[in-house]
Design a protein around this motif. Sequence first.
Motif, PDB file in Angstrom:
ATOM      1  N   GLY A  25       0.869  -1.178   0.000  1.00 19.55           N
ATOM      2  CA  GLY A  25       0.000   0.000   0.000  1.00 19.55           C
ATOM      3  C   GLY A  25       0.899   1.219   0.000  1.00 19.55           C
ATOM      4  N   GLY A  26       0.737   2.088  -0.957  1.00 15.68           N
ATOM      5  CA  GLY A  26       1.622   3.250  -1.004  1.00 15.68           C
ATOM      6  C   GLY A  26       1.206   4.244  -2.065  1.00 15.68           C
ATOM      7  N   TYR A  27       2.044   5.234  -2.230  1.00  9.59           N
ATOM      8  CA  TYR A  27       1.706   6.374  -3.081  1.00  9.59           C
ATOM      9  C   TYR A  27       2.935   6.725  -3.919  1.00  9.59           C
ATOM     10  N   PRO A  28       2.753   7.089  -5.179  1.00 10.63           N
ATOM     11  CA  PRO A  28       3.932   7.340  -6.036  1.00 10.63           C
ATOM     12  C   PRO A  28       4.698   8.609  -5.639  1.00 10.63           C
ATOM     13  N   ILE A  29       6.005   8.515  -5.694  1.00 15.06           N
ATOM     14  CA  ILE A  29       6.865   9.700  -5.622  1.00 15.06           C
ATOM     15  C   ILE A  29       8.244   9.288  -6.154  1.00 15.06           C
ATOM     16  N   THR A  30       8.815  10.141  -6.990  1.00 15.72           N
ATOM     17  CA  THR A  30      10.144   9.877  -7.541  1.00 15.72           C
ATOM     18  C   THR A  30      11.163  10.052  -6.427  1.00 15.72           C
ATOM     19  N   PRO A  31      12.218   9.246  -6.347  1.00 12.33           N
ATOM     20  CA  PRO A  31      12.681   8.216  -7.292  1.00 12.33           C
ATOM     21  C   PRO A  31      12.369   6.782  -6.859  1.00 12.33           C
ATOM     22  N   ALA A  41       1.741  -4.672 -11.085  1.00 10.84           N
ATOM     23  CA  ALA A  41       1.544  -5.767 -12.029  1.00 10.84           C
ATOM     24  C   ALA A  41       1.897  -7.113 -11.394  1.00 10.84           C
ATOM     25  N   ARG A  42       2.922  -7.140 -10.590  1.00  7.96           N
ATOM     26  CA  ARG A  42       3.494  -8.399 -10.115  1.00  7.96           C
ATOM     27  C   ARG A  42       2.698  -9.004  -8.949  1.00  7.96           C
ATOM     28  N   LEU A  43       2.252  -8.176  -8.020  1.00 10.94           N
ATOM     29  CA  LEU A  43       1.559  -8.730  -6.842  1.00 10.94           C
ATOM     30  C   LEU A  43       0.270  -9.482  -7.204  1.00 10.94           C
ATOM     31  N   PRO A  44      -0.580  -8.917  -8.083  1.00  6.97           N
ATOM     32  CA  PRO A  44      -1.791  -9.676  -8.440  1.00  6.97           C
ATOM     33  C   PRO A  44      -1.466 -11.030  -9.075  1.00  6.97           C
ATOM     34  N   GLN A  45      -0.347 -11.119  -9.825  1.00  5.94           N
ATOM     35  CA  GLN A  45       0.047 -12.400 -10.434  1.00  5.94           C
ATOM     36  C   GLN A  45       0.342 -13.464  -9.386  1.00  5.94           C
ATOM     37  N   SER A  46       0.776 -13.016  -8.193  1.00 10.73           N
ATOM     38  CA  SER A  46       1.172 -13.991  -7.178  1.00 10.73           C
ATOM     39  C   SER A  46       0.121 -14.089  -6.067  1.00 10.73           C
ATOM     40  N   GLY A  47      -1.095 -13.653  -6.371  1.00  3.80           N
ATOM     41  CA  GLY A  47      -2.164 -13.741  -5.391  1.00  3.80           C
ATOM     42  C   GLY A  47      -2.107 -12.670  -4.326  1.00  3.80           C
ATOM     43  N   GLY A  48      -1.271 -11.677  -4.548  1.00  2.29           N
ATOM     44  CA  GLY A  48      -1.136 -10.597  -3.582  1.00  2.29           C
ATOM     45  C   GLY A  48      -2.012  -9.412  -3.935  1.00  2.29           C
ATOM     46  N   ILE A  49      -1.938  -8.389  -3.121  1.00  2.00           N
ATOM     47  CA  ILE A  49      -2.764  -7.199  -3.329  1.00  2.00           C
ATOM     48  C   ILE A  49      -1.883  -5.976  -3.417  1.00  2.00           C
ATOM     49  N   PHE A  50      -2.110  -5.203  -4.478  1.00  2.00           N
ATOM     50  CA  PHE A  50      -1.463  -3.905  -4.602  1.00  2.00           C
ATOM     51  C   PHE A  50      -2.537  -2.842  -4.477  1.00  2.00           C
ATOM     52  N   LEU A  51      -2.289  -1.879  -3.630  1.00  2.00           N
ATOM     53  CA  LEU A  51      -3.251  -0.795  -3.462  1.00  2.00           C
ATOM     54  C   LEU A  51      -2.547   0.539  -3.554  1.00  2.00           C
ATOM     55  N   GLN A  52      -2.913   1.345  -4.564  1.00  2.00           N
ATOM     56  CA  GLN A  52      -2.404   2.712  -4.556  1.00  2.00           C
ATOM     57  C   GLN A  52      -3.302   3.506  -3.614  1.00  2.00           C
ATOM     58  N   ALA A  53      -2.712   3.863  -2.492  1.00  2.00           N
ATOM     59  CA  ALA A  53      -3.485   4.535  -1.457  1.00  2.00           C
ATOM     60  C   ALA A  53      -3.711   6.001  -1.832  1.00  2.00           C
ATOM     61  N   GLU A  54      -4.586   6.664  -1.103  1.00  2.00           N
ATOM     62  CA  GLU A  54      -4.829   8.079  -1.375  1.00  2.00           C
ATOM     63  C   GLU A  54      -3.722   8.955  -0.815  1.00  2.00           C
ATOM     64  N   GLY A  59      -1.412   4.507   3.131  1.00  2.74           N
ATOM     65  CA  GLY A  59      -0.589   3.363   2.716  1.00  2.74           C
ATOM     66  C   GLY A  59       0.031   2.647   3.899  1.00  2.74           C
ATOM     67  N   ILE A  60       0.661   3.371   4.793  1.00  2.00           N
ATOM     68  CA  ILE A  60       1.353   2.724   5.915  1.00  2.00           C
ATOM     69  C   ILE A  60       0.345   2.098   6.873  1.00  2.00           C
ATOM     70  N   ASN A  61      -0.837   2.698   6.989  1.00  2.00           N
ATOM     71  CA  ASN A  61      -1.836   2.106   7.881  1.00  2.00           C
ATOM     72  C   ASN A  61      -2.498   0.865   7.268  1.00  2.00           C
ATOM     73  N   MET A  62      -2.539   0.802   5.941  1.00  4.11           N
ATOM     74  CA  MET A  62      -2.965  -0.441   5.274  1.00  4.11           C
ATOM     75  C   MET A  62      -1.938  -1.540   5.527  1.00  4.11           C
ATOM     76  N   VAL A  63      -0.660  -1.169   5.496  1.00  2.00           N
ATOM     77  CA  VAL A  63       0.408  -2.120   5.791  1.00  2.00           C
ATOM     78  C   VAL A  63       0.261  -2.633   7.222  1.00  2.00           C
ATOM     79  N   TYR A  64      -0.077  -1.738   8.122  1.00  2.00           N
ATOM     80  CA  TYR A  64      -0.335  -2.089   9.529  1.00  2.00           C
ATOM     81  C   TYR A  64      -1.408  -3.180   9.602  1.00  2.00           C
ATOM     82  N   GLU A  87       4.432   8.278  11.601  1.00  2.00           N
ATOM     83  CA  GLU A  87       3.453   7.968  12.646  1.00  2.00           C
ATOM     84  C   GLU A  87       3.034   6.501  12.560  1.00  2.00           C
ATOM     85  N   GLY A  88       2.783   6.044  11.328  1.00  2.00           N
ATOM     86  CA  GLY A  88       2.365   4.658  11.125  1.00  2.00           C
ATOM     87  C   GLY A  88       3.451   3.670  11.514  1.00  2.00           C
ATOM     88  N   ILE A  89       4.689   4.001  11.231  1.00  2.00           N
ATOM     89  CA  ILE A  89       5.796   3.105  11.598  1.00  2.00           C
ATOM     90  C   ILE A  89       5.848   2.956  13.117  1.00  2.00           C
TER      91      ILE A  89
END
Lengths: 347, 178
Positions: A25-31, A41-54, A59-64, A87-89
Amino acid sequence: MPLQLMKGNHALSEAAVRAGCRFFGGYPITPQSEIPEYLSARLPQSGGIFLQAESELAGINMVYGAAAAGFRAMTSSSGPGFSLLQEGISYIASAELPAVIVDVQRYGSGLGDISQAQSDYFQATKGGGHGDYKCIVFAPASVQESADLVVEAFDKAEEYRNPCIILSDASIAQMVEPVLLPEERGIDPDKAWAVRGKHGGEFKRVTSTMYYIEDFDAYIKNKYDTMAHNEQRWESVHTEDADVVLVAYGISSRICKEAVSEARAQGIRLGLIRPITLWPFPVNAFSGLEHVKAFMTVELSALPRLDEDVKLACEMRVPVRHFLGGVSIPDSSVITEAAIAILKEQR
Amino acid sequence: MLSITCAGFGGQGVLTAGLILAHISMIEGKRITWVPSYGSEMRGGTASCRLRIGDSEILNPFFTTMGALVAMNHDAVTRFEHSVVKNGLVISNSTMVKDHAFRGDIRVVEVPATDIAASLKNPRGANITMLGATIAATRLFPVETFADGIDAYFAKKGRNNPLNRECFLRGAAAVAEV
């Protein structure tokens, strides 16, 4: 499995899935954006879940949450996004749950810029969030280590039920090198401490463990003391007879390795300590180095960070200097010259 | 160890040329690093990548002076010619780099790569043509070995195009003609 040519961010992402990561669970930022891009692309192939959080906070609380269910979960960010994760960590550490957080360091405070830097050292190693916790912080110096250390981070996170941080940077993340990927592993979410939802298992609380562990002060101090004692990792290069020892991690350690090689060819006794864990800082690497006349940290940041830990590790017996960079990457010859100048001062 | 910079306009395939060189070098048992120019780049601006190719561990992926420059356009020559070591090599795309007075202490190979690629009806193959000249001039690998490597590289991506090999061989042949 043959060698593959991969970008640091891609190797790290693929290795995470092979290590059993099934949630991002996370949000895009370079780099660091290649990490969520790859995993989307990869997580759904392996039965996992990818979530682009708001946001990074989400994101970190979804990881929690995913970690509380026993699954290997991670997020990644850079610059201001890494600040938002803190804070989430702290909450994940407080609930004693495993998670892996990747910080691909970029330059500057505030918005900064997307180029390489090593300025987040304090935030990663000294607890960017509130309260009594520490994260094991791994610092990859190559594409291969980006893959290897993320596996290690997942294992150690579970072993200690504590978040681990991978502290990368824009250079290591964007460069391409051959990599031998780890073997694919299965998943094992069925942990004694994991919550199972309403269809099974007993009542469990996901909250700070301080609410139900007796003599919590001693318990938590012992936990982090054990980690500090057992988990120091480093690489020493020609320290055995060195007059000046460079201390550098990640991309700067690569430049320093070249400086050591060039200096040795000129008969200058230069060495290098490359911390692979930044917390626990490898203080053991500094024992038996009474012959060393000075240490010099090489850091891609405008202000010195690493040098505080080096001063503590060598107990200020000899001078500790720093060589800083960041906006531009120093040439190895300039580092050698700086080391020679320190040596002349000491005579 | 050879340090190489590939530079040109964004879109000329300089990063790809570098990646193909890195990939085939790896297959042939070399140690390599590839680093893209990285910053807040503009579309149409200069793109570049740096490679190091050697037989032992590549310590530092960065360098300030290079043994070879693959210059796809004039800007690449302006920006990097001064960083080429004495007796180093410049492969210059002479379709784009005209009337330039090169340094006297370096070896310059001028290849009309854009024209060659266009004449072979593979206009996006100018970068591959430059690679041909690079392999022939540096003698990093036998030309035929590398040509096979290019075929394998594109076949693996499902984009097999025999014209890429053709471009590569024409680029290599252009060095012999110089």
